[in-house]
Design a protein around this motif. Structure first.
Motif, PDB file in Angstrom:
ATOM      1  N   PHE A   1      -0.694  -0.331   2.703  1.00 43.75           N
ATOM      2  CA  PHE A   1       0.260   0.361   1.841  1.00 43.75           C
ATOM      3  C   PHE A   1       0.021  -0.050   0.409  1.00 43.75           C
ATOM      4  O   PHE A   1      -0.349  -1.196   0.140  1.00 43.75           O
ATOM      5  N   HIS A   2       0.273   0.871  -0.522  1.00 42.61           N
ATOM      6  CA  HIS A   2       0.212   0.542  -1.944  1.00 42.61           C
ATOM      7  C   HIS A   2       1.308   1.301  -2.671  1.00 42.61           C
ATOM      8  O   HIS A   2       1.200   2.510  -2.883  1.00 42.61           O
ATOM      9  N   PRO A   3       2.380   0.601  -3.065  1.00 46.31           N
ATOM     10  CA  PRO A   3       3.396   1.261  -3.882  1.00 46.31           C
ATOM     11  C   PRO A   3       2.869   1.450  -5.299  1.00 46.31           C
ATOM     12  O   PRO A   3       2.209   0.571  -5.845  1.00 46.31           O
ATOM     13  N   SER A   4       3.135   2.578  -5.897  1.00 54.79           N
ATOM     14  CA  SER A   4       2.585   2.862  -7.222  1.00 54.79           C
ATOM     15  C   SER A   4       3.454   2.327  -8.362  1.00 54.79           C
ATOM     16  O   SER A   4       3.024   2.329  -9.502  1.00 54.79           O
TER      17      SER A   4
ATOM     18  N   SER B   1      13.407  -1.775  -1.766  1.00 53.99           N
ATOM     19  CA  SER B   1      13.298  -0.433  -1.182  1.00 53.99           C
ATOM     20  C   SER B   1      11.847  -0.045  -0.920  1.00 53.99           C
ATOM     21  O   SER B   1      11.554   0.675   0.030  1.00 53.99           O
ATOM     22  N   ASP B   2      10.917  -0.525  -1.757  1.00 58.16           N
ATOM     23  CA  ASP B   2       9.484  -0.277  -1.517  1.00 58.16           C
ATOM     24  C   ASP B   2       9.008  -1.041  -0.288  1.00 58.16           C
ATOM     25  O   ASP B   2       8.299  -0.508   0.557  1.00 58.16           O
ATOM     26  N   SER B   3       9.391  -2.303  -0.189  1.00 57.10           N
ATOM     27  CA  SER B   3       8.920  -3.147   0.908  1.00 57.10           C
ATOM     28  C   SER B   3       9.561  -2.768   2.240  1.00 57.10           C
ATOM     29  O   SER B   3       8.953  -2.930   3.289  1.00 57.10           O
ATOM     30  N   ALA B   4      10.792  -2.259   2.202  1.00 56.12           N
ATOM     31  CA  ALA B   4      11.491  -1.900   3.434  1.00 56.12           C
ATOM     32  C   ALA B   4      10.836  -0.734   4.170  1.00 56.12           C
ATOM     33  O   ALA B   4      11.070  -0.535   5.353  1.00 56.12           O
ATOM     34  N   LEU B   5      10.000   0.030   3.474  1.00 59.14           N
ATOM     35  CA  LEU B   5       9.303   1.151   4.104  1.00 59.14           C
ATOM     36  C   LEU B   5       8.058   0.707   4.875  1.00 59.14           C
ATOM     37  O   LEU B   5       7.461   1.498   5.595  1.00 59.14           O
ATOM     38  N   ILE B   6       7.662  -0.542   4.700  1.00 63.15           N
ATOM     39  CA  ILE B   6       6.424  -1.046   5.305  1.00 63.15           C
ATOM     40  C   ILE B   6       6.737  -1.664   6.662  1.00 63.15           C
ATOM     41  O   ILE B   6       7.545  -2.594   6.758  1.00 63.15           O
TER      42      ILE B   6
ATOM     43  N   GLY C   1       3.946  -6.412  10.252  1.00 65.38           N
ATOM     44  CA  GLY C   1       2.550  -6.616  10.619  1.00 65.38           C
ATOM     45  C   GLY C   1       1.557  -5.834   9.784  1.00 65.38           C
ATOM     46  O   GLY C   1       0.366  -5.919   9.989  1.00 65.38           O
ATOM     47  N   SER C   2       2.043  -5.067   8.809  1.00 67.07           N
ATOM     48  CA  SER C   2       1.158  -4.287   7.941  1.00 67.07           C
ATOM     49  C   SER C   2       0.708  -5.132   6.755  1.00 67.07           C
ATOM     50  O   SER C   2       1.020  -6.308   6.668  1.00 67.07           O
ATOM     51  N   THR C   3      -0.011  -4.498   5.833  1.00 66.21           N
ATOM     52  CA  THR C   3      -0.504  -5.193   4.647  1.00 66.21           C
ATOM     53  C   THR C   3      -0.126  -4.407   3.396  1.00 66.21           C
ATOM     54  O   THR C   3      -0.366  -3.209   3.311  1.00 66.21           O
TER      55      THR C   3
ATOM     56  N   TYR D   1      11.713 -10.132   2.147  1.00 67.81           N
ATOM     57  CA  TYR D   1      11.536  -9.149   3.218  1.00 67.81           C
ATOM     58  C   TYR D   1      10.097  -9.169   3.742  1.00 67.81           C
ATOM     59  O   TYR D   1       9.872  -9.130   4.952  1.00 67.81           O
ATOM     60  N   LEU D   2       9.125  -9.223   2.832  1.00 67.86           N
ATOM     61  CA  LEU D   2       7.714  -9.245   3.230  1.00 67.86           C
ATOM     62  C   LEU D   2       7.410 -10.463   4.096  1.00 67.86           C
ATOM     63  O   LEU D   2       6.735 -10.356   5.120  1.00 67.86           O
ATOM     64  N   THR D   3       7.918 -11.624   3.695  1.00 69.58           N
ATOM     65  CA  THR D   3       7.693 -12.859   4.456  1.00 69.58           C
ATOM     66  C   THR D   3       8.367 -12.782   5.817  1.00 69.58           C
ATOM     67  O   THR D   3       7.762 -13.106   6.837  1.00 69.58           O
TER      68      THR D   3
END
Length: 159
Positions: free
Chosen positions: A111-114, A121-126, A129-131, A147-149
């Motif tokens: 994933f790459h948020p622009s 809200s950007d990270s919650a869509l991922i 186990g993704s990157t 959230y990512l951690t």
């Protein structure tokens, strides 16, 4: 009679939705209708930068565009699998422009948020186990980082 026919069609559609096939980009058939009739998801493997550029180019007369439009008409989900992990050739901006999910050869979804600041809200869509692929200039808010951690989402950073 009609109920029986509807039951057969529904069973066939459920089976199709559960089926997934893998096709190497170099072996994509010219007429994919048989594949689309049998599978709800098609993962294209061995994807390189040139292939991604062709998708983003969107030349309506090109056979690849016609192939992808046919997949959409049949309701098939297309996934793209890179021939490697995408470093260093993968342009992260391409990830945000593609409408298809992109995976590494190891199965990580990229994933790459622009946005310049990656917020919760950007990270919650991922999915877990993704990157997340980001540039050094992109900042991550503390809540997004938490959230990512918590969800085991790896972060790749590039200049």
């Amino acid at each position: 009679m009609i109920e029986k026919l509807v039951e057969i069609i529904v069973k066939r559609l459920k089976l199709r939705a559960a089926n997934k096939t893998v096709i190497a980009v170099s072996k994509m058939p010219r007429d994919p209708v048989a594949i689309f009739m049998e599978n709800g998801t098609v993962r294209l493997t061995q994807v390189n930068k040139h292939f991604l550029e062709r998708i983003l180019g969107g030349n309506r007369a090109e056979s690849l565009t016609i192939w992808l439009e046919t997949a959409a008409e049949y309701g098939v989900t297309i996934e793209l699998e890179l021939y490697d992990n995408g470093e260093p050739w993968l342009d992260y901006k391409m990830l945000s422009q593609l409408v298809y999910p992109v995976f590494t050869s190891a199965g990580e979804r990229l994933f790459h948020p622009s946005s310049e600041v990656i917020c919760y809200s950007d990270s919650a869509l991922i999915p877990s186990g993704s990157t997340l692929c980001k540039f050094k200039k992109q900042l991550i808010t503390p809540l997004a980082n938490e959230y990512l951690t918590k969800n085991n989402i790896a972060v790749r950073e590039r200049q």
